[in-house]
Scaffold this motif. Structure first.
Motif, PDB file in Angstrom:
ATOM      1  N   LYS A   8      55.877  33.445  51.254  1.00  0.00           N
ATOM      2  CA  LYS A   8      55.337  34.198  50.115  1.00  0.00           C
ATOM      3  C   LYS A   8      54.661  33.259  49.115  1.00  0.00           C
ATOM      4  O   LYS A   8      53.624  33.586  48.545  1.00  0.00           O
ATOM      5  CB  LYS A   8      56.429  35.026  49.457  1.00  0.00           C
ATOM      6  N   LYS A   9      55.246  32.073  48.929  1.00  0.00           N
ATOM      7  CA  LYS A   9      54.630  31.086  48.046  1.00  0.00           C
ATOM      8  C   LYS A   9      53.286  30.629  48.620  1.00  0.00           C
ATOM      9  O   LYS A   9      52.305  30.476  47.888  1.00  0.00           O
ATOM     10  CB  LYS A   9      55.540  29.870  47.862  1.00  0.00           C
ATOM     11  N   MET A  10      53.259  30.414  49.929  1.00  0.00           N
ATOM     12  CA  MET A  10      52.022  29.982  50.581  1.00  0.00           C
ATOM     13  C   MET A  10      50.935  31.050  50.446  1.00  0.00           C
ATOM     14  O   MET A  10      49.765  30.738  50.205  1.00  0.00           O
ATOM     15  CB  MET A  10      52.260  29.685  52.071  1.00  0.00           C
ATOM     16  N   ILE A  11      51.313  32.299  50.593  1.00  0.00           N
ATOM     17  CA  ILE A  11      50.355  33.401  50.476  1.00  0.00           C
ATOM     18  C   ILE A  11      49.813  33.466  49.053  1.00  0.00           C
ATOM     19  O   ILE A  11      48.603  33.618  48.839  1.00  0.00           O
ATOM     20  CB  ILE A  11      50.996  34.735  50.900  1.00  0.00           C
ATOM     21  N   ALA A  12      50.702  33.327  48.072  1.00  0.00           N
ATOM     22  CA  ALA A  12      50.261  33.335  46.666  1.00  0.00           C
ATOM     23  C   ALA A  12      49.299  32.176  46.403  1.00  0.00           C
ATOM     24  O   ALA A  12      48.279  32.349  45.728  1.00  0.00           O
ATOM     25  CB  ALA A  12      51.474  33.253  45.737  1.00  0.00           C
ATOM     26  N   ARG A  13      49.597  31.016  46.969  1.00  0.00           N
ATOM     27  CA  ARG A  13      48.710  29.864  46.809  1.00  0.00           C
ATOM     28  C   ARG A  13      47.382  30.097  47.515  1.00  0.00           C
ATOM     29  O   ARG A  13      46.324  29.728  46.997  1.00  0.00           O
ATOM     30  CB  ARG A  13      49.393  28.602  47.334  1.00  0.00           C
TER      31      ARG A  13
END
Length: 185
Positions: A8-13
């Protein structure tokens, strides 16, 4: 759940244009997408092209992905839709040209590895005989470990239909495997 949070962090980034986040997600999913496409009667080069097309669409449409939804379901849906478009454009149902990834390295050719790879090859041959409608459900469920709900979303079907298709796929595979055992005896 740590992998999910990290994803989810990667997607937000990625939504903010972070190239490293894209590389991370690409590395996580490229082989899974490629293998799925390769197993669906697409030649190796076409599977590579479709995998690349899938990730191009991910970049183009990442803003449409809702962070609370499963990224894996979303990316598999893109891959399956790319495959459908490919077949529609080419009006092809089956391609015989595919290769198998064998886990053999030149310095590790042991009898066990050869036997395992032969078993994998044999199972893939049996899976290739299953009609594509059932094969895709079987592969999404067992090689990608997706839930019935996720598969239903990917294939635009109902959970009930996915359950029926999966049951039929397993029944066909069991019949193929038992028929082959009978041929050997």
């Amino acid at each position: 759940m740590p992998g999910t949070l990290d994803e989810k962090k990667m997607i937000a980034r990625l939504k903010k244009g972070d190239a490293q986040a894209f590389e991370h997600l690409f590395d996580r999913y490229k082989n899974k997408i490629f293998s799925l496409l390769l197993t669906m009667d697409v030649g190796k080069e076409d599977a590579q092209d479709l995998t690349q097309e899938t990730f191009i669409k991910v970049i183009q449409h990442i803003d449409k992905h809702r962070i609370e939804n499963s990224f894996s379901s979303w990316i598999y849906a893109i891959a399956v839709n790319s495959l459908k478009d490919f077949r529609r454009k080419r009006k092809e149902v089956f391609l015989e040209d595919y290769s198998l990834d064998l886990d053999v390295t030149s310095d590790a050719l042991t009898e066990d590895i050869v036997i395992r790879n032969e078993e994998k090859r044999y199972l893939r041959e049996m899976i290739q005989q299953i009609p594509p409608r059932y094969r895709i459900v079987l592969l999404l469920r067992f090689t990608n470990d997706l839930s019935y709900e996720e598969i239903a979303r990917i294939l635009n079907g109902s959970v009930n239909q996915i359950s029926v298709d999966l049951y039929r796929a397993k029944k066909i595979l069991k019949k193929l495997l038992s028929r082959t055992k009978e041929d050997l005896t």
